[in-house]
Design an enzyme around this catalytic site. Sequence first.
Site, PDB file in Angstrom:
ATOM      1  N   ARG A  62       0.851  -1.186   0.000  1.00 12.17           N
ATOM      2  CA  ARG A  62       0.000   0.000   0.000  1.00 12.17           C
ATOM      3  C   ARG A  62       0.890   1.241   0.000  1.00 12.17           C
ATOM      4  O   ARG A  62       1.950   1.272   0.628  1.00 12.17           O
ATOM      5  CB  ARG A  62      -0.933   0.000   1.225  1.00 12.17           C
ATOM      6  CG  ARG A  62      -2.158  -0.897   1.030  1.00 12.17           C
ATOM      7  CD  ARG A  62      -3.056  -0.324  -0.054  1.00 12.17           C
ATOM      8  NE  ARG A  62      -4.229  -1.127  -0.364  1.00 12.17           N
ATOM      9  CZ  ARG A  62      -4.317  -1.975  -1.386  1.00 12.17           C
ATOM     10  NH1 ARG A  62      -3.270  -2.174  -2.172  1.00 12.17           N
ATOM     11  NH2 ARG A  62      -5.437  -2.618  -1.628  1.00 12.17           N
ATOM     12  N   HIS A  67       0.404   0.519 -10.354  1.00 11.27           N
ATOM     13  CA  HIS A  67      -0.414  -0.409  -9.578  1.00 11.27           C
ATOM     14  C   HIS A  67      -0.847  -1.610 -10.432  1.00 11.27           C
ATOM     15  O   HIS A  67      -2.031  -1.908 -10.580  1.00 11.27           O
ATOM     16  CB  HIS A  67      -1.643   0.310  -9.005  1.00 11.27           C
ATOM     17  CG  HIS A  67      -2.158  -0.345  -7.753  1.00 11.27           C
ATOM     18  ND1 HIS A  67      -2.732   0.362  -6.718  1.00 11.27           N
ATOM     19  CD2 HIS A  67      -2.204  -1.643  -7.359  1.00 11.27           C
ATOM     20  CE1 HIS A  67      -3.123  -0.466  -5.752  1.00 11.27           C
ATOM     21  NE2 HIS A  67      -2.801  -1.692  -6.121  1.00 11.27           N
TER      22      HIS A  67
END
Length: 311
Positions: free
Chosen positions: A227, A275
């Site tokens: 994250r 991502h």
Amino acid sequence: MALLVNVGFDNWFTDEELTAELKALAPDLDIRPMSDAGNLAEVSMLATTVLKSGLPEQLPNLQLVQKLGAGVDSIVAHPSLPPHVRVARLKPNEPAHEIAEFCLAYVLHGQRNIAQHEASQKRSAWEPLAPKRPTHTTVGVLGLGHIGGMTARLMRDLRFRVLGWSRSPKEIEGVDCRHGEAALLQMLGECDYVCAILPSTPATRHLMNEETLAAMKPGATLINAGRGDLIDEAALIAALDKDTPGRAVLDVTSQEPLPAESPLWTHQGVTITPHVSGWHLGDAMKDVVENYRRLEAGSALLYEVDRQRGY
């Protein structure tokens, strides 16, 4: 009851594609994409990746938000999600393998001197460099859950020395597992590569800060596939300028998409990927259908999240 599919962002699978896949698995269930949602009062379950602002208020009978992935930090903290609404996540093997492979790709990029060979080619220079040996290389993995454990085992099987870190004790055969804050700084100083695969929780936010970055081995590589808020990005830029670490590979950032003005884009020690480390869901769509059936039956859900703990 109806299951509504709203991915919540572009450049991935569409709502319609995922709805079609779910309907193929369960043609008897009422499954709808956002583009053909019908009466929103009939929706009891929402399958999403990014929970859009204001959407929960439009779903008065919502009982469950099913994350189409692992990380649920933005969902459990969503300001308009009522406290009674349950949250579940997925634990699919395919994206876990993909994230492990992503970390391995950048470890091997360093081990095999890829950047140096590319630079030599641009100069038309024949400059042999010995590759680094895995048995003489230490890879650290922060987070030893489903994905982190798979990453640690992959590195172990390729003969790297592997150190694993988690907040509570874990055991993985062939991996030197450590836990707790006191063990973190020492471990970081031993690693040539650090693969961060932690969820976003109050305890992990900015875990990689000025102190912990300074503890890293000079010239080491930090790979973040967990994250974005795990890393204090301002501290990271300052640390890279001091060569601790020497390089950072960021598949996740604190703000996504990463703003064009972010200095991370142009820093010579940073590699950005958008991502993409874990992309495909594999057979996890079966678990979405199963949770819908369990919700209807009042049974225990698969991979339900403790909203207070955040995972």
